[in-house]
Design an enzyme around this catalytic site. Structure first.
Site, PDB file in Angstrom:
ATOM      1  N   HIS A  78       1.350   1.016   7.775  1.00 35.63           N
ATOM      2  CA  HIS A  78       1.149   0.165   6.607  1.00 35.63           C
ATOM      3  C   HIS A  78       1.311  -1.315   6.862  1.00 35.63           C
ATOM      4  O   HIS A  78       1.145  -2.117   5.950  1.00 35.63           O
ATOM      5  CB  HIS A  78       2.129   0.556   5.492  1.00 35.63           C
ATOM      6  CG  HIS A  78       1.716   1.774   4.745  1.00 35.63           C
ATOM      7  ND1 HIS A  78       0.914   1.729   3.628  1.00 35.63           N
ATOM      8  CD2 HIS A  78       1.973   3.079   4.971  1.00 35.63           C
ATOM      9  CE1 HIS A  78       0.707   2.957   3.182  1.00 35.63           C
ATOM     10  NE2 HIS A  78       1.334   3.795   3.989  1.00 35.63           N
ATOM     11  N   LYS A  80       2.839  -9.123  -7.780  1.00 40.59           N
ATOM     12  CA  LYS A  80       3.076  -8.280  -6.611  1.00 40.59           C
ATOM     13  C   LYS A  80       4.457  -8.625  -6.089  1.00 40.59           C
ATOM     14  O   LYS A  80       5.098  -9.560  -6.594  1.00 40.59           O
ATOM     15  CB  LYS A  80       2.015  -8.516  -5.539  1.00 40.59           C
ATOM     16  CG  LYS A  80       1.740 -10.015  -5.251  1.00 40.59           C
ATOM     17  CD  LYS A  80       0.616 -10.222  -4.252  1.00 40.59           C
ATOM     18  CE  LYS A  80      -0.764 -10.118  -4.856  1.00 40.59           C
ATOM     19  NZ  LYS A  80      -1.650  -9.213  -4.150  1.00 40.59           N
ATOM     20  N   ARG A  81       4.961  -7.867  -5.101  1.00 38.10           N
ATOM     21  CA  ARG A  81       6.245  -8.228  -4.526  1.00 38.10           C
ATOM     22  C   ARG A  81       6.229  -9.684  -4.071  1.00 38.10           C
ATOM     23  O   ARG A  81       5.207 -10.186  -3.604  1.00 38.10           O
ATOM     24  CB  ARG A  81       6.571  -7.308  -3.343  1.00 38.10           C
ATOM     25  CG  ARG A  81       6.953  -5.913  -3.779  1.00 38.10           C
ATOM     26  CD  ARG A  81       8.168  -5.921  -4.678  1.00 38.10           C
ATOM     27  NE  ARG A  81       9.349  -6.351  -3.963  1.00 38.10           N
ATOM     28  CZ  ARG A  81      10.324  -5.540  -3.587  1.00 38.10           C
ATOM     29  NH1 ARG A  81      10.287  -4.255  -3.898  1.00 38.10           N
ATOM     30  NH2 ARG A  81      11.364  -6.000  -2.920  1.00 38.10           N
ATOM     31  N   LYS A 138       2.681 -13.097   1.254  1.00 33.59           N
ATOM     32  CA  LYS A 138       1.784 -13.025   0.091  1.00 33.59           C
ATOM     33  C   LYS A 138       1.536 -14.400  -0.533  1.00 33.59           C
ATOM     34  O   LYS A 138       0.659 -14.572  -1.364  1.00 33.59           O
ATOM     35  CB  LYS A 138       2.345 -12.053  -0.944  1.00 33.59           C
ATOM     36  CG  LYS A 138       2.314 -10.578  -0.494  1.00 33.59           C
ATOM     37  CD  LYS A 138       2.917  -9.674  -1.559  1.00 33.59           C
ATOM     38  CE  LYS A 138       3.010  -8.207  -1.156  1.00 33.59           C
ATOM     39  NZ  LYS A 138       1.773  -7.451  -1.417  1.00 33.59           N
ATOM     40  N   THR A 164      -3.542  -3.083  -3.058  1.00 35.59           N
ATOM     41  CA  THR A 164      -4.202  -2.164  -3.982  1.00 35.59           C
ATOM     42  C   THR A 164      -4.364  -2.785  -5.356  1.00 35.59           C
ATOM     43  O   THR A 164      -5.237  -2.371  -6.117  1.00 35.59           O
ATOM     44  CB  THR A 164      -3.418  -0.845  -4.121  1.00 35.59           C
ATOM     45  OG1 THR A 164      -2.035  -1.155  -4.324  1.00 35.59           O
ATOM     46  CG2 THR A 164      -3.588   0.026  -2.885  1.00 35.59           C
ATOM     47  N   LYS A 188      -7.298  -2.725  -8.604  1.00 39.67           N
ATOM     48  CA  LYS A 188      -7.035  -2.495 -10.033  1.00 39.67           C
ATOM     49  C   LYS A 188      -7.623  -3.619 -10.878  1.00 39.67           C
ATOM     50  O   LYS A 188      -8.216  -3.381 -11.934  1.00 39.67           O
ATOM     51  CB  LYS A 188      -5.522  -2.410 -10.294  1.00 39.67           C
ATOM     52  CG  LYS A 188      -4.780  -1.339  -9.495  1.00 39.67           C
ATOM     53  CD  LYS A 188      -3.252  -1.549  -9.622  1.00 39.67           C
ATOM     54  CE  LYS A 188      -2.479  -0.752  -8.598  1.00 39.67           C
ATOM     55  NZ  LYS A 188      -1.072  -1.199  -8.481  1.00 39.67           N
TER      56      LYS A 188
HETATM   57  C1  LIG Z   1      -0.418  -1.783  -7.484  1.00 37.32           C
HETATM   58  C2  LIG Z   1       0.985  -2.205  -7.546  1.00 37.32           C
HETATM   59  C3  LIG Z   1       1.566  -2.902  -6.483  1.00 37.32           C
HETATM   60  C4  LIG Z   1       0.795  -3.320  -5.242  1.00 37.32           C
HETATM   61  O1  LIG Z   1       0.315  -4.620  -5.446  1.00 37.32           O
HETATM   62  P1  LIG Z   1      -0.309  -5.495  -4.249  1.00 37.32           P
HETATM   63  O2  LIG Z   1      -0.840  -6.690  -4.950  1.00 37.32           O
HETATM   64  O3  LIG Z   1      -1.396  -4.658  -3.654  1.00 37.32           O
HETATM   65  O4  LIG Z   1       0.790  -5.789  -3.318  1.00 37.32           O
HETATM   66  C5  LIG Z   1       2.898  -3.271  -6.583  1.00 37.32           C
HETATM   67  N1  LIG Z   1       3.626  -2.980  -7.682  1.00 37.32           N
HETATM   68  C6  LIG Z   1       3.094  -2.323  -8.728  1.00 37.32           C
HETATM   69  C7  LIG Z   1       3.939  -2.041  -9.918  1.00 37.32           C
HETATM   70  C8  LIG Z   1       1.762  -1.905  -8.702  1.00 37.32           C
HETATM   71  O5  LIG Z   1       1.263  -1.241  -9.742  1.00 37.32           O
END
Ligand SMILES: *Cc1c(COP(=O)(O)O)cnc(C)c1O
Length: 881
Positions: A422, A615-616, A621, A726, A730
């Protein structure tokens, strides 16, 4: 990167060792002499012995009841809720609240899932299907109630029943607490994958740990992140079934001796023994009877109470072993993409791995097949290296318990496991100190040494006399102390290794795993691009958009066959459709504006451009680059005449995300965002031209509100650092456009939607090393735009400028590891392009529809089909029961 220890539960936990750990050989105190005897007392003191009796008599009424589906009418549903409320929950019409309405409805629907879960399992047993087990230390599930109602097609019926009881469905849905047994993308991926396994009728389960405290809750106090424990199990949890009859002993510590009876095997003596118990979490399949399962392990503690110590007045001693056992499944480690090598984490991983492998073997044995058939019946996917010890555990059981020779066992192991990588971030690579491994898992260390020995002999044969290669590729790193490299163990013990987006799969072959490509050839290394479940990430979180897609497709079959959403493209010139498409976006923005008002107390205009990065929080990032650009925009607006300011596209910049509790820089970035928000949002000159919002406690259910409301979302990692991402998928599925770097799945999203639809900027992955080198040794000063931003921070406008100095240091010059200053100019240009397009609503709506229409590839159903065909060799079969 620097991390400072922080005073929270986790850092104190990780120092923790069980009471028995130091001296596993200490003889236990002799039991006190009992003055009373008799069988009743014996039972009382020692617990019931022997197995509970299973009747051979199959009662036909019982068989009928469990094999029939319950009636689906409102009356039956209402009756089931009322029955539960008045009996199980002891509620009357006088004291029932919306929480109770949730509990009643949730338990009622889970009882429906229960029958299907059992039916699915029996069905796959009866056809002796090959099964896949997705092993993951994290499952970021979120809520289940809405998902379950939609899957069973009973949402209307449940809504009406809830209404009859006097409640609103939205309120009842909001009573559910997220199951947050994961950090971010990796854990959410695991949840989407088990959803896809169930929906596509694959015989597959998830395996994980049932943490008593999930991902911490994030509070923002004076702009700082403060962590509070996530007591998600305080309320009854409808979505788990305790399975006390399914539990396994798991050993730690002790020593190893050659077995007297088994010529190949060893015995593991003087170990401390814990016991892991199963909890089953049903995963409803949408539009199919198939219900999947996530089996979570929890450490049993009650039997470890030491009555003798209690009786002698040693109260803390009496519970010492209980506390030690409890710790193993107490807390989810809150690190995303970071490994800190703690002993407790190793124990968690082993408890998980051992219970899972024992359970998988027990199920295999019920098939009655020979060991040679094992890998025809079982596929195991390792979600990152966290469960990689499973390789050594299966090898150990086959040799020590089943009496196999090394080669026979190893051949089974390597036909069973596959490994998903990953990340390539060095700080995320799991390594265990060899002395620690030897102390906690002595037999496994021996097995890992042997695996390594045979592997290095193989390498030596292929590349004689290349000592550098042997040192580089060895599972044991010759550092001081020695370290076991878990990624290498995972590669050597697996038949396939995959990255999670094409660019990432290519990079790992060329960089961190290139030596292994030399040894095994390229075919062992494959790509499976990640995906997300359209059930949750479109149909559930955006019912307004879902009904438009259903209209375009003609029915709701797109929910399980997402590439059908390409039908949307036929409506791109349909004026009425376009208008309703835009209205849906407006509706979702208004809903988010209300959510922001409720959670942050900030008023934002839903006419503004919603610019979202959730995101985190991590340096790679680059939320830092985003907030620096917000400061730049603020300065620019301040320097404009009021008239000119009015002509700009008003913008709401939304941030959300958690920082690991020990990650100092990430926490400081959160503070800077909040300090900037304070100034900007209270500046009368600025008004609605710019708002900055940090939404606290990002989690799956927050994501379901935030994501459908984006006009533009940011996925701006330094090229080569984000394996896939991911949330980018979305957002686009929900009609948002992307501002991003050429990284992870952004690349394939661009291929699918067309590069004219997307705003890309920044250096490319293959250029990053050179730019980093330049930054380190010959950095040019930051450009004037970035310099002006630093000046603003240093002026003290956002509070004590010294506080933010570390952030300035890591965004230019030698400290700029993630190339913020290098990408900043092109990032600003990309922002300008976004703004230009947003002024042209027609052009914007066209792009929004076209992008959403072209996302078929990014359903996790497609990812799972790829795994099934290229790695697991399993077939979908619609359960027939
Ligand atoms: C999809 C999702 C992530 C992943 O987000 P990235 O932008 O791809 O790092 C992290 N936290 C939650 C709650 C998510 O639904």
């Amino acid at each position: 990167m620097e991390r400072f220890p922080s005073k929270n539960i986790l850092s104190s936990l990780s120092q923790f060792q069980p009471a028995t750990a130091e001296e596993p050989n200490t003889p236990q105190p002799k039991p006190l002499k009992r003055v009373v005897s008799g069988s009743a007392l014996k039972t009382l003191l020692e617990g019931k012995t022997g197995q509970p009796k299973h009747s051979d008599h199959l009662n036909s009424e019982f068989v009928d009841y469990v094999s029939k589906e319950l009636p689906r009418d409102e009356k039956t549903i209402l009756t089931s809720i009322i029955t539960l409320l008045s009996s199980t929950f002891f509620k009357t019409p006088h004291n029932t609240t919306s929480v109770d309405a949730y509990n009643g409805a949730a338990f009622s629907i889970r009882n429906r899932l229960l029958r299907r879960l059992d039916g699915t399992d029996q069905f796959f047993n009866s056809i002796k299907a090959k099964r896949v087990y997705y092993m993951s230390l994290e499952f970021l599930i979120g809520r289940t109630f809405d998902n379950a109602m939609l899957a069973l097609g009973l949402k209307n019926e449940y809504s009406n029943a809830i209404k009859t009881l006097g409640y609103k469905m939205e309120d009842v849905i909001d009573e559910e607490r997220d199951a947050a047994l994961g950090n971010g993308g990796l854990g959410r991926l695991a949840a989407c994958f088990v959803d896809s396994l169930a929906c596509s009728n694959y015989p597959g389960w998830g395996y994980g740990l049932r943490y008593k405290y999930g991902m911490f809750q994030q509070q923002i106090i004076n702009g700082y992140q403060v962590e509070a424990p996530d007591c998600w199990l305080d309320n009854p949890n409808p979505w788990e079934f305790p399975r006390p009859e399914i539990s396994y002993k798991v050993k730690f510590y002790g020593n190893v001796a050659k077995s007297a009876s088994n010529p190949h095997g060893y015995t593991w003596e003087n170990a401390v023994e814990y016991e892991a118990m199963a909890f089953d979490v049903p995963v409803p399949g949408y539009g199919t009877k198939n219900v999947g399962n996530i089996r979570l392990w929890s450490c049993k503690t009650n039997h470890l109470f030491d009555l003798n110590r209690f009786n002698s007045g040693d109260y803390s001693g009496a519970t010492a072993n209980m506390v030690a056992a409890d710790m193993l499944t107490n807390v989810l480690y809150p690190n995303d993409n970071h490994n800190n090598g703690k002993e407790l984490r190793l124990k968690q991983e082993y408890l998980f791995v051992s219970a899972t492998i024992q359970d998988v073997i027990a199920r295999f044995k019920t098939s009655g097949k020979a060991w040679s058939e094992f890998s025809h019946m079982v596929a195991i996917q390792l979600n990152d290296t966290h469960p990689a010890l499973g390789i050594a555990e299966l090898q150990r059981i086959l040799i020590d318990d089943e009496g196999m020779e090394w080669d026979q066992a190893w051949s089974i192991v390597t036909k069973t496991f596959a490994f998903t990588n990953h990340t390539i971030l060095p700080e995320a690579m799991e390594k265990w100190s060899v002395p620690m491994l030897g102390k906690i898992l002595p037999r496994h260390l021996g097995i890992i040494y042997d695996i390594n020995l045979f592997f290095l002999q193989h390498v030596e044969k292929l590349y004689p006399n290349d000592r550098d290669l042997l040192a580089r590729i060895s599972i044991i790193e010759e550092s001081s102390p020695q370290q076991a490299r878990m990624a290498y163990l995972a590669i050597v013990g697996s038949h396939h290794v995959n990255g999670v987006a094409q660019i990432h799969s290519d990079i790992i072959k060329d960089t961190i795993f290139s030596d292994f490509v030399k040894v095994y050839g390229p075919d062992k290394f494959v790509n499976v691009t990640n995906g997300v479940a359209p059930r949750r990430w479109v149909n559930q979180c955006n019912p307004e958009l879902a009904s438009l897609i259903t209209e375009a497709v003609g029915d709701d079959s797109w929910v399980n066959h997402y590439s059908k959403s390409s039908k949307l493209e036929e409506f791109v010139d349909d004026e009425d459709f376009r208008r309703r498409w835009w209205e849906v976006k407006q509706t979702k923005k208004e809903q988010l504006a209300r959510y922001i008002k409720n959670t942050c107390g900030i008023e934002v205009s839903s006419n503004a451009l919603f610019d979202i990065q959730v995101k985190r929080i991590h340096e790679y990032k680059r939320q830092l680059m985003n907030i620096l650009s917000v400061i730049y925009r603020y300065n620019k607006l301040k320097n404009m005449s009021p008239q000119m300011r009015k002509e700009q596209v008003p913008r709401v910049v939304v941030f959300a995300g958690k920082a690991a509790s020990g990650y100092y820089i990430a926490k400081l970035i959160i503070k800077l965002i909040n300090s900037v928000a304070d100034v900007v949002n209270n500046d009368k000159d600025i008004g609605d031209s710019l708002k900055v919002v940090f939404i606290p406690d990002y989690c799956v259910s927050a994501a379901e509100v935030i994501i459908p409301a984006s006009d533009i979302s940011q996925h701006i990692s330094t090229a080569g650092t984000e394996a896939s991402g991911t949330s980018n998928m979305k957002f686009v599925m929900n009609g948002g456009l992307i501002l991003g770097t050429v990284d992870g799945a952004n690349v394939e999203i661009t291929e699918e939607v067309g590069d004219e639809q997307i705003f890309m900027f920044g250096v490319l992955a293959h250029e990053v090393d050179d730019f980093r080198y330049n930054q380190r040794y010959h950095a040019t000063p930051p450009d004037s735009a970035l310099q002006s931003v630093f000046d603003t921070i240093r002026s003290g406008l956002f509070g004590n400028p010294n506080e933010f100095n570390p952030l300035i240091e890591c965004s230019h010059g030698a400290g700029d590891n993630y190339l913020v200053s290098v990408d900043f100019p092109s990032y600003l240009m990309a922002h300008d392009a976004v703004e230009e397009l947003y002024k042209d609503n027609d052009a914007w709506v066209t792009k929004s529809i076209l992008c959403a229409a072209r996302m078929g590839k990014f359903s996790s159903d497609r990812s799972i089909d790829d795994y099934a065909e290229n790695i697991w060799n399993i077939e979908p079969t619609a359960a027939d029961f």
